[in-house]
Design a protein around this motif. Sequence first.
Motif, PDB file in Angstrom:
ATOM      1  N   LYS A  29       0.861  -1.194   0.000  1.00 43.09           N
ATOM      2  CA  LYS A  29       0.000   0.000   0.000  1.00 43.09           C
ATOM      3  C   LYS A  29       0.880   1.221   0.000  1.00 43.09           C
ATOM      4  O   LYS A  29       1.870   1.284   0.742  1.00 43.09           O
ATOM      5  CB  LYS A  29      -0.871   0.023   1.263  1.00 43.09           C
ATOM      6  CG  LYS A  29      -2.197  -0.685   1.110  1.00 43.09           C
ATOM      7  CD  LYS A  29      -3.255   0.296   0.640  1.00 43.09           C
ATOM      8  CE  LYS A  29      -4.569  -0.406   0.347  1.00 43.09           C
ATOM      9  NZ  LYS A  29      -5.323   0.328  -0.685  1.00 43.09           N
ATOM     10  N   LEU A  30       0.506   2.190  -0.815  1.00 41.25           N
ATOM     11  CA  LEU A  30       1.221   3.460  -0.781  1.00 41.25           C
ATOM     12  C   LEU A  30       0.786   4.243   0.442  1.00 41.25           C
ATOM     13  O   LEU A  30      -0.384   4.268   0.795  1.00 41.25           O
ATOM     14  CB  LEU A  30       0.894   4.269  -2.034  1.00 41.25           C
ATOM     15  CG  LEU A  30       1.461   3.740  -3.351  1.00 41.25           C
ATOM     16  CD1 LEU A  30       0.828   4.489  -4.517  1.00 41.25           C
ATOM     17  CD2 LEU A  30       2.985   3.892  -3.379  1.00 41.25           C
ATOM     18  N   SER A  32       0.732   8.018   1.726  1.00 39.26           N
ATOM     19  CA  SER A  32       0.953   9.416   1.368  1.00 39.26           C
ATOM     20  C   SER A  32       0.837  10.242   2.650  1.00 39.26           C
ATOM     21  O   SER A  32       1.710  10.173   3.507  1.00 39.26           O
ATOM     22  CB  SER A  32      -0.059   9.811   0.302  1.00 39.26           C
ATOM     23  OG  SER A  32       0.207  11.087  -0.199  1.00 39.26           O
ATOM     24  N   GLY A  33      -0.280  10.945   2.866  1.00 42.28           N
ATOM     25  CA  GLY A  33      -0.426  11.688   4.127  1.00 42.28           C
ATOM     26  C   GLY A  33      -0.823  10.796   5.292  1.00 42.28           C
ATOM     27  O   GLY A  33      -0.721  11.170   6.456  1.00 42.28           O
ATOM     28  N   GLY A  34      -1.299   9.602   4.987  1.00 34.27           N
ATOM     29  CA  GLY A  34      -1.647   8.644   6.033  1.00 34.27           C
ATOM     30  C   GLY A  34      -2.940   8.939   6.777  1.00 34.27           C
ATOM     31  O   GLY A  34      -3.297   8.223   7.716  1.00 34.27           O
ATOM     32  N   GLN A  35      -3.672   9.948   6.377  1.00 32.09           N
ATOM     33  CA  GLN A  35      -4.833  10.368   7.169  1.00 32.09           C
ATOM     34  C   GLN A  35      -6.065   9.487   6.937  1.00 32.09           C
ATOM     35  O   GLN A  35      -7.011   9.523   7.707  1.00 32.09           O
ATOM     36  CB  GLN A  35      -5.172  11.833   6.893  1.00 32.09           C
ATOM     37  CG  GLN A  35      -4.048  12.767   7.275  1.00 32.09           C
ATOM     38  CD  GLN A  35      -3.649  12.597   8.734  1.00 32.09           C
ATOM     39  OE1 GLN A  35      -4.408  12.897   9.636  1.00 32.09           O
ATOM     40  NE2 GLN A  35      -2.453  12.082   8.961  1.00 32.09           N
ATOM     41  N   SER A  36      -6.042   8.708   5.879  1.00 30.65           N
ATOM     42  CA  SER A  36      -7.100   7.712   5.691  1.00 30.65           C
ATOM     43  C   SER A  36      -6.549   6.311   5.914  1.00 30.65           C
ATOM     44  O   SER A  36      -7.192   5.466   6.524  1.00 30.65           O
ATOM     45  CB  SER A  36      -7.696   7.813   4.283  1.00 30.65           C
ATOM     46  OG  SER A  36      -8.345   9.051   4.137  1.00 30.65           O
ATOM     47  N   LEU A  37      -5.327   6.096   5.419  1.00 26.25           N
ATOM     48  CA  LEU A  37      -4.756   4.753   5.505  1.00 26.25           C
ATOM     49  C   LEU A  37      -4.441   4.339   6.947  1.00 26.25           C
ATOM     50  O   LEU A  37      -4.784   3.237   7.379  1.00 26.25           O
ATOM     51  CB  LEU A  37      -3.476   4.692   4.647  1.00 26.25           C
ATOM     52  CG  LEU A  37      -2.756   3.333   4.613  1.00 26.25           C
ATOM     53  CD1 LEU A  37      -3.671   2.253   4.041  1.00 26.25           C
ATOM     54  CD2 LEU A  37      -1.462   3.419   3.816  1.00 26.25           C
ATOM     55  N   HIS A  78      -3.253  19.293   1.661  1.00 26.82           N
ATOM     56  CA  HIS A  78      -4.453  20.136   1.709  1.00 26.82           C
ATOM     57  C   HIS A  78      -4.095  21.549   2.165  1.00 26.82           C
ATOM     58  O   HIS A  78      -4.594  22.529   1.625  1.00 26.82           O
ATOM     59  CB  HIS A  78      -5.490  19.545   2.672  1.00 26.82           C
ATOM     60  CG  HIS A  78      -5.915  18.143   2.326  1.00 26.82           C
ATOM     61  ND1 HIS A  78      -5.954  17.655   1.046  1.00 26.82           N
ATOM     62  CD2 HIS A  78      -6.344  17.123   3.122  1.00 26.82           C
ATOM     63  CE1 HIS A  78      -6.378  16.393   1.057  1.00 26.82           C
ATOM     64  NE2 HIS A  78      -6.614  16.046   2.310  1.00 26.82           N
ATOM     65  N   ILE A 106      -5.200  17.608  10.171  1.00 27.94           N
ATOM     66  CA  ILE A 106      -5.322  16.613   9.098  1.00 27.94           C
ATOM     67  C   ILE A 106      -4.942  17.239   7.759  1.00 27.94           C
ATOM     68  O   ILE A 106      -4.265  16.620   6.934  1.00 27.94           O
ATOM     69  CB  ILE A 106      -6.760  16.059   9.086  1.00 27.94           C
ATOM     70  CG1 ILE A 106      -6.981  15.258  10.366  1.00 27.94           C
ATOM     71  CG2 ILE A 106      -7.012  15.203   7.859  1.00 27.94           C
ATOM     72  CD1 ILE A 106      -8.399  15.230  10.832  1.00 27.94           C
ATOM     73  N   GLY A 110      -2.666  15.450   5.049  1.00 26.42           N
ATOM     74  CA  GLY A 110      -3.407  14.822   3.947  1.00 26.42           C
ATOM     75  C   GLY A 110      -3.031  15.437   2.614  1.00 26.42           C
ATOM     76  O   GLY A 110      -2.728  16.626   2.520  1.00 26.42           O
ATOM     77  N   THR A 111      -3.024  14.611   1.565  1.00 25.80           N
ATOM     78  CA  THR A 111      -2.589  15.068   0.236  1.00 25.80           C
ATOM     79  C   THR A 111      -3.712  14.917  -0.779  1.00 25.80           C
ATOM     80  O   THR A 111      -4.626  14.096  -0.606  1.00 25.80           O
ATOM     81  CB  THR A 111      -1.395  14.238  -0.260  1.00 25.80           C
ATOM     82  OG1 THR A 111      -1.830  12.878  -0.438  1.00 25.80           O
ATOM     83  CG2 THR A 111      -0.240  14.273   0.736  1.00 25.80           C
ATOM     84  N   SER A 123     -16.133  12.915  -0.168  1.00 25.93           N
ATOM     85  CA  SER A 123     -14.972  13.797  -0.154  1.00 25.93           C
ATOM     86  C   SER A 123     -15.184  14.997  -1.072  1.00 25.93           C
ATOM     87  O   SER A 123     -15.821  14.874  -2.113  1.00 25.93           O
ATOM     88  CB  SER A 123     -13.785  12.991  -0.659  1.00 25.93           C
ATOM     89  OG  SER A 123     -12.726  13.088   0.204  1.00 25.93           O
ATOM     90  N   GLU A 124     -14.562  16.098  -0.695  1.00 23.80           N
ATOM     91  CA  GLU A 124     -14.740  17.336  -1.450  1.00 23.80           C
ATOM     92  C   GLU A 124     -13.929  17.344  -2.743  1.00 23.80           C
ATOM     93  O   GLU A 124     -14.429  17.756  -3.801  1.00 23.80           O
ATOM     94  CB  GLU A 124     -14.300  18.537  -0.604  1.00 23.80           C
ATOM     95  CG  GLU A 124     -15.202  18.864   0.573  1.00 23.80           C
ATOM     96  CD  GLU A 124     -14.944  17.996   1.813  1.00 23.80           C
ATOM     97  OE1 GLU A 124     -14.059  17.112   1.752  1.00 23.80           O
ATOM     98  OE2 GLU A 124     -15.625  18.197   2.826  1.00 23.80           O
ATOM     99  N   LEU A 167      -0.577   7.581  -8.585  1.00 20.41           N
ATOM    100  CA  LEU A 167      -1.143   8.840  -9.048  1.00 20.41           C
ATOM    101  C   LEU A 167      -0.061   9.893  -8.847  1.00 20.41           C
ATOM    102  O   LEU A 167       0.434  10.062  -7.733  1.00 20.41           O
ATOM    103  CB  LEU A 167      -2.394   9.149  -8.227  1.00 20.41           C
ATOM    104  CG  LEU A 167      -3.351  10.238  -8.675  1.00 20.41           C
ATOM    105  CD1 LEU A 167      -4.676  10.108  -7.928  1.00 20.41           C
ATOM    106  CD2 LEU A 167      -2.803  11.638  -8.521  1.00 20.41           C
ATOM    107  N   TYR A 193     -17.081  14.884   7.202  1.00 17.69           N
ATOM    108  CA  TYR A 193     -17.463  14.577   5.826  1.00 17.69           C
ATOM    109  C   TYR A 193     -18.885  15.081   5.600  1.00 17.69           C
ATOM    110  O   TYR A 193     -19.716  15.070   6.518  1.00 17.69           O
ATOM    111  CB  TYR A 193     -17.427  13.063   5.592  1.00 17.69           C
ATOM    112  CG  TYR A 193     -16.035  12.551   5.288  1.00 17.69           C
ATOM    113  CD1 TYR A 193     -15.469  12.757   4.037  1.00 17.69           C
ATOM    114  CD2 TYR A 193     -15.304  11.866   6.254  1.00 17.69           C
ATOM    115  CE1 TYR A 193     -14.193  12.280   3.754  1.00 17.69           C
ATOM    116  CE2 TYR A 193     -14.029  11.397   5.972  1.00 17.69           C
ATOM    117  CZ  TYR A 193     -13.482  11.607   4.721  1.00 17.69           C
ATOM    118  OH  TYR A 193     -12.223  11.142   4.438  1.00 17.69           O
TER     119      TYR A 193
END
Lengths: 293, 797
Positions: A29-30, A32-37, A78, A106, A110-111, A123-124, A167, A193
């Motif tokens: 798993k990649l 990135s910002g880790g805020q969901s993963l 973000h 966050i 987050g990215t 998500s926005e 991505l 959300y």
Amino acid sequence: MKAAAFAYVRATSVENALELLSVHGEAAKLLSGGQSLVPAMNLRLVAPELIVDIGELTELRGVAVKGEVLTIGALTRHADLLKSREIAAHAPLLKDAVAHVAHPAIRNRGTIGGSLAHADPASELPACMLTLGATIIARGPGGERRIAANEFFVGIYETTLTPQELLVAVELPVNPKNSTHFFHEFARRHGDYAIVGLAAQASIKDGRFADLRLGFFAVGDRPLLAKSASKLVDVAITPAVLSEAASALDDELDPLEDQQATAAMRRHLAKVLLTRCVSLLLARSDLRAGASA
Amino acid sequence: MTSELANPQTLSALDRPNSYIGKAVPRPNLDRLMQGRGLYVSDIELPRMAYAVFLRSPHAHARIVGIETSAAKQMPGVIAVVSGRELSTVVTPWVGVLSHLKGLKSAPQSAIAVDRVCWQGEAVAAVVAASRAQAEDAAEHVSVKYEELHAVTDMRTALDPATPVIHASLGDNLAFERIHDAGAVDQAFAESDEVFEAEFVFGRHTGVTLEPRAVVADWSAAEAKLTIYQGTQAPHMVQNIAALHLGLKESQVRVVCKDVGGSFGIKVHIYADEMATYALSKLLRRPVKFVADRVESFNTDIHARDHRCRGKIGVKRDGTIMAFEIDDLTGIGPYSMYPRTSAIEANQVVNLVGGPYVTGNYRARARVVFQNKNVMCQYRAVGHPIACSVTEGLVDLAAMKIAMDPVEIRRRNLIADDAYPCASPSGLRFEQLSHHAALAKLVQMMDYDALRAEQAALRVKNIHRGIGIASFIEVTNPSAAFYGVGGAKISSQDGVAVRLDAQGSVICQTSITEQGQGSESLTAQIVGSVLGVSMDRVRVILGDTDNTPYGGGTWASRGAGIGGEAALQAAKVLRKNILDVAAVVLQSTPSELDIVNNAVVNVVDGAPRIDLSELARIVYFRPDTLPPGIQPELMATRHFVPRNYPFAFTNGVQASWLELDPDTGFVKLLKHWVVEDCGTIINPQLVDEQIRGGVVQGLGAALFEKCVYDERGQLTNANMADYLVPMSGEMPDIDVGHVVSPTLESELGAKGAGEAGTAGAAAAVTNAVNDALRPFGTIITEIPLTPQVILTALGRI
Ligand SMILES: Cc1cc2nc3c(=O)[nH]c(=O)nc-3n(C[C@H](O)[C@H](O)[C@H](O)COP(=O)(O)OP(=O)(O)OC[C@H]3O[C@@H](n4cnc5c(N)ncnc54)[C@H](O)[C@@H]3O)c2cc1C
């Protein structure tokens, strides 16, 4: 609430990251910002064997304008979007939208790449990509792939990215001169959300919409670029026209039920947003009177 | 959050020169906590300490057919995997009943389930390993075979003959029932001009402490002594219960409670997993740590407020309230909690409904039923929000019926400020309340008439705002009437020991505890004021059963009123002792001397005579210079419990001003006001913070918080994303004002303030929402008031 054990590598280049992904496939798993993963890992909802941290790939971070194209690197956070002068000048919708993403802590991590790859339908940023006509750029073992935003999101947490792909950036056309935008979402608390949200971009001529793009989110399993927007373009907007567009919108929606709202409530709120968007963009408070429909 | 403050009056009797009473001095523990030097249970690391993780039932009700642990035992770092049956050799089960709650019944509960699980989240096995992560890894390899049983989830059908009985030995699912009938209710309704009835529905919610429940248990086999480090509100209660069920003497158990990251009543109970942790330590002869994670906190921290209450009110056209009647139903989960029981909330509802008002006609029934959901018990303001929402909702709806202003109907019915002492229709005795003074102050603070005018002007523009008022009473300073009389070993008295050390500083040990509300500060303020010693010279020690006097702890808004008075009395004795020796040393008399600013001074002219440090030096190091027969006692201990009234009632009134969007169902809180009367105010800042924090928890209940269960008894939002706690962005400014009616039970005169905010906030908001909804001809008597609920009531969806 401790993640299952995993191996960790920090990718040294995009090529290195792609190599690791192709070797380990779905087990990797990649990060990135880790805020969901990371929350998902701590809840043991996912248990990847290998974490490929792309956080140091600075070449993926930043915003650039070249001619008519605005490029945002996948690692752009973000908080960067919120502060960027290029974004404020060329994609102000995105700036408004990011202010609604979570909270400062966050947003500092987050990215945009993580957000789009994660593809949460509430998500926005994904909805903004539809509205702004973004192109998503991915790199994989076979080279680079350019994917139109409206083909990128295919379901809840699902995109057309393969596990071997990274991505790397998104490209947006810079805002046309006389365009205007509207962003609003209904959320129980600031930073949550959305229950339903709308990211809209328009150009207006002589009190009519010359162009109108309505990107709804949290109204189905993926963001929706409403076709019913066309009913409002190049016509004089009357309450009847608006109400016809609202019922056309209703046909396009396929909202889910969750803790915060039933499907019926989401439909209702989407129509309220439509009305508020149109009346605000056209500065026609008379149209809002019918909002309680 | 602060806008302009209504200035609290202070009490003059204790207002000596340099007194800290009535002053907003900063809490002495702030720097320590802000610099990261707090010591929470999670911070505690002991040699050979192991970590416990509980495997929890995924089913709401099931028979345990078998537990297979061999694979888990092979996992790295695992020390033991222990089932309920194995643990039952170390710890005995308990039954959560109290004898004064007549008829209350419950079934024996085990530290870890044996044979049967009764709610989703009940522990079925413990995995103990060298780290939390290893224990979690191993827990995934314990396999439990369940046979699912019918889950009783809906409280409304729990008593139906067709519904299975959860504990066969109890005969039915009724845990407790109370009926109360006072005055002539039927006649009063018959004589009313209007009678109004509604069902009030309250969402089950919980306390959500920042620091989860946590315990480190350390059994020392060599000393045969168990040390329990736990974030608890009642260390001596924990000591008593741990000893009782582990077969130990209380002298073999020491409970240490350092810093606690929020309690709100969540940490005043004995939880099965905590008991299991004590037992695991004894079984494994090593320190064992358990820290609940957020998901298990939601599934096992007590829930509260799951009530459905039918209410009825009768009024005369002139506004006279003739009678109240309620029928309250609540579901408490499968067991009554230990040792305070889960009947208290319903009992409080019966006690408190109609409490602020004159009418003596009151009939009530409360039923408490078992169900297969997490346990319910006392959370901040136990029963008050229910009683207040029902009472104040009924009063507002009655006012609406007779077209009377909500403030006016209250003026006509609140007990007069000069009518005390008197009693409520449920028999509660009031020493001195101040409803009218509080209401008058509130009306002035909020500029009521101007707000009404603004509301009317905006309504024309299709902007819908509402004003809600809620008067309330609050139970504080409980005597033994709460628990002691029912047989629980929960002390209602508290003790404080103070001593002057060898350099003239003061060490103070108190049995009340600190969970962030300022117990340490108020104790130091009182001791410093009475002794004439500056606060930086007063060190307060709390939360250690080996090192403090015996006492109840901090709960039910009792710390300041009871522990504070003990501190006052102990400090007075020490002061006298100090002046006695000083008189000897100075060849004066005690009455000619005073202590000011850490020195003994002349009463007449304030001239300094001798520093306390010098006096202490003489006493401790040169006692040979004192005359024969003089033995100074520079340490004093006093205990206190109120004796004349079972509870010190406080009162107050809240108001909410909000805007409701009828298109979206969203409510925006614009402003909130509270006027309360907690008697003597020791630290106005701490009182205001208690009020504001309490209000925020009440606003959470009003708009956001709810434990959502499905029909199979699954808690579906056990995380911080789906369970919505109130956040600062949605909170209004909260203005706090005070009326001061000291209790005469104590010299200090302080009553409690910890729960007043929570008691009335939701009622004020609900009344404001209904006020905003007036033009739409609908009313809502259900919280939380979510957009979904409001849009549904408006018929928009
Ligand atoms: C409390 C809280 C509230 C939040 N509220 C909101 C909100 O209101 N709105 C909102 O939009 N988001 C919200 N988020 C999510 C936040 O915006 C995340 O930052 C975002 O969804 C994911 O970005 P990330 O960089 O953290 O990705 P990560 O968590 O690192 O990754 C997310 C997923 O994307 C994959 N991924 C990451 N980068 C790439 C890449 N370059 N190529 C391919 N795959 C990749 C990862 O493998 C993973 O599967 C919230 C998060 C939290 C914790």
